[in-house]
Design a protein around this motif. Structure first.
Motif, short mmCIF file in Angstrom:
data_model
loop_
_atom_site.label_atom_id
_atom_site.label_comp_id
_atom_site.label_asym_id
_atom_site.label_seq_id
_atom_site.Cartn_x
_atom_site.Cartn_y
_atom_site.Cartn_z
N PRO A 1 5.41 11.30 -8.57
CA PRO A 1 5.33 9.85 -7.32
C PRO A 1 3.40 10.56 -6.80
CG PRO A 1 7.22 10.46 -7.34
CD PRO A 1 6.91 11.54 -7.99
N ALA A 2 3.03 11.71 -6.96
CA ALA A 2 1.73 12.16 -6.31
C ALA A 2 0.79 10.82 -7.03
CB ALA A 2 1.75 13.19 -6.01
N ALA B 1 -1.93 8.69 -5.93
CA ALA B 1 -3.51 8.57 -6.27
C ALA B 1 -4.14 7.60 -6.66
CB ALA B 1 -3.72 9.79 -6.70
N ARG B 2 -3.75 6.10 -7.76
CA ARG B 2 -3.76 5.67 -8.45
C ARG B 2 -4.25 4.54 -6.88
NH1 ARG B 2 -0.32 6.97 -12.46
NH2 ARG B 2 0.88 5.20 -12.34
N GLY B 3 -3.88 4.90 -5.60
CA GLY B 3 -3.83 3.11 -5.51
C GLY B 3 -2.55 2.76 -4.51
N ASP C 1 -2.05 8.00 -0.45
CA ASP C 1 -2.14 9.56 -1.64
C ASP C 1 -3.17 10.54 -0.24
OD1 ASP C 1 -2.94 11.09 -3.76
OD2 ASP C 1 -4.68 10.36 -3.32
N ARG C 2 -3.08 10.13 0.67
CA ARG C 2 -3.76 11.73 1.32
C ARG C 2 -3.30 11.04 2.51
NH1 ARG C 2 -9.67 12.53 -0.04
NH2 ARG C 2 -9.50 13.39 -2.52
N GLY C 3 -1.77 10.98 3.29
CA GLY C 3 -1.21 11.40 4.64
C GLY C 3 -0.77 9.58 4.73
N SER C 4 0.08 9.73 5.71
CA SER C 4 0.99 8.38 6.20
C SER C 4 0.03 7.58 7.69
CB SER C 4 2.04 8.97 7.01
OG SER C 4 2.64 10.08 5.66
#
Length: 425
Positions: free
Chosen positions: A373-374, A378-380, A409-412
């Motif tokens: 899923p990561a 990463a693709r948006g 991708d980087r955080g919530s």
């Protein structure tokens, strides 16, 4: 008694058988048969006679004994016949030279004219009763096992102290000391004097034996006496002395009399010596013989050791002559090259395996990353979570004001739903 019937013929000399020996004349002689018969009838009247003398011959034939007896004070002799049935009742140790008393009956053989005496009893003079008692005691002790070789103790090889029981200033003492010292000069004695005959013989010998047997330093005991007639040696057949010797804890040597003397002490002692001199020779070893034996053993040991060393040296030289030991470098070099080649092959094999495993790991990592899923995030893309952690898949499930957590991708990101649903949804 034989009866002769005369049958005289008128005018002729009477028959010889009819003439009694005492009435015979030159013209009227008696016959040999009449004479022998008269002699036999006369001597048969004597009955049994006890006679004393010395046996000068003793011949056994078919179980019977034919002997001769000589007067002890003159040259007079008589012939004796001992039938096998009688022989079983008389002492079995009778022989030439014995002084005996015999019950005899005159026996004259008419046919051969031989005159002899038939023996019905015979015994040793003065010793008959004692010897019979000794034989009975000998049989009893043998039955009890006192003569059994298995119970006899072995003498020490080299006794430190020898106990000696003998008469004071006797030749037996001198013989034992002299011959023992000649064989082993350092030999030591502890001498106990005792009467060697008579009434004091047994009690004094018993006392001396008890003292020596109680001494822990005494290794062996010798009882010695010179020769003598059977009467003087009776003390060494006494039952008390014999049983005391059997019960002693110290080995005992009997050296009584000469070779032919045989008291009961000889049978029960741990070793019988024929004479006191023989006892000394058998109690201590000969130092000369022992030195010769040691020299012989040393020579044998030297020979064996030399042979063993020579054999081992030859084997070592043979081993050293082999190529592998004479010049081991080529073999070592060849083995070293093999080791290097095997090591290189091992490194190449490990390197290939590591490269293959690395490529496989990269491929697996790429596949895993594509499915993760990561990678999607990463693709948006983003993932919306309700407060309970459940993933929001339908907008209708989030009415206006619902708290959401948006994972990118980087955080919530924390957000709230506005309740609107687009047509594309």
């Amino acid at each position: 008694m034989t009866v002769f019937h005369a049958a005289p013929v008128p005018g002729e000399a009477p028959p010889a058988d009819s003439v009694a020996p005492r009435e015979s004349t030159a013209d009227a002689p008696t016959s040999v048969a009449r004479l022998n018969g008269t002699i036999r009838d006369f001597v048969s009247q004597w009955g049994t006679v006890w006679v004393e003398g010395e046996i000068t011959s003793w011949n056994t034939r078919a179980g019977n004994v034919f002997a001769r007896m000589k007067d002890t004070r003159s040259d007079a002799q008589i012939s004796l016949r001992i039938w096998s049935s009688v022989r079983a009742r008389i002492p079995n140790d009778l022989g030439v030279g014995d002084h005996v008393v015999a019950a005899v009956k005159a026996d004259y053989f008419v046919k051969a004219g031989d005159f002899s005496f038939a023996v019905s009893a015979m015994k040793h003079v003065g010793l008959g009763d004692q010897l019979e008692r000794l034989e009975r005691l000998r049989a009893q002790l043998r039955q009890e096992g006192l003569f059994d070789p298995a119970r006899k103790k072995r003498l020490p090889f080299l006794p430190h102290l020898i106990g000696l029981i003998t008469g004071e200033r006797s030749d037996a003492e001198k013989d034992v000391h002299r011959n023992a010292e000649l064989r082993w000069p350092q030999v030591r004695f502890r001498t106990e004097y005792a009467a060697v005959q008579g009434d004091r013989c047994v009690p004094e010998t018993l006392a001396a034996l008890a003292r020596l047997d109680a001494d822990p330093e005494v290794d062996v005991i010798v009882i010695a006496r010179g020769g003598g007639d059977p009467q003087t040696l009776l003390g060494f057949s006494d039952e008390r002395l014999v049983r005391a010797v059997a019960a002693a804890t110290t080995p005992i040597v009997s050296a009584i009399g000469h070779e032919n003397d045989h008291p009961l002490l000889d049978d029960v002692a741990d070793l019988r010596a024929s004479t006191p001199t023989d006892a000394a020779k058998r109690v201590v070893p000969d130092v000369g013989e022992q030195r010769a034996l040691v020299a012989q053993l040393r020579a044998r040991a030297t020979t064996r050791l030399t042979q063993r060393l020579t054999h081992d040296i030859a084997q070592l030289a043979q081993l050293r002559s082999r190529p592998v030991l004479r010049s081991p470098d080529p073999i070592i070099d060849g083995r070293a090259q093999e080791v290097l080649l095997l090591a290189a092959r091992g490194r190449d094999s490990v390197t290939r395996r590591l490269d293959t495993a690395g490529r496989s790991t990269s491929e697996l990592r790429a596949s895993l990353r594509a499915l993760s899923p990561a990678a999607t995030l990463a693709r948006g893309y983003a993932i919306a979570h309700l407060e309970g952690g459940a993933i929001l898949r339908d907008a209708a499930d989030a009415p206006a004001g619902t708290a959401l957590t948006i994972t990118v991708d980087r955080g919530s990101i924390a957000a709230r739903s506005d309740g609107e649903v687009s047509e594309d949804a």
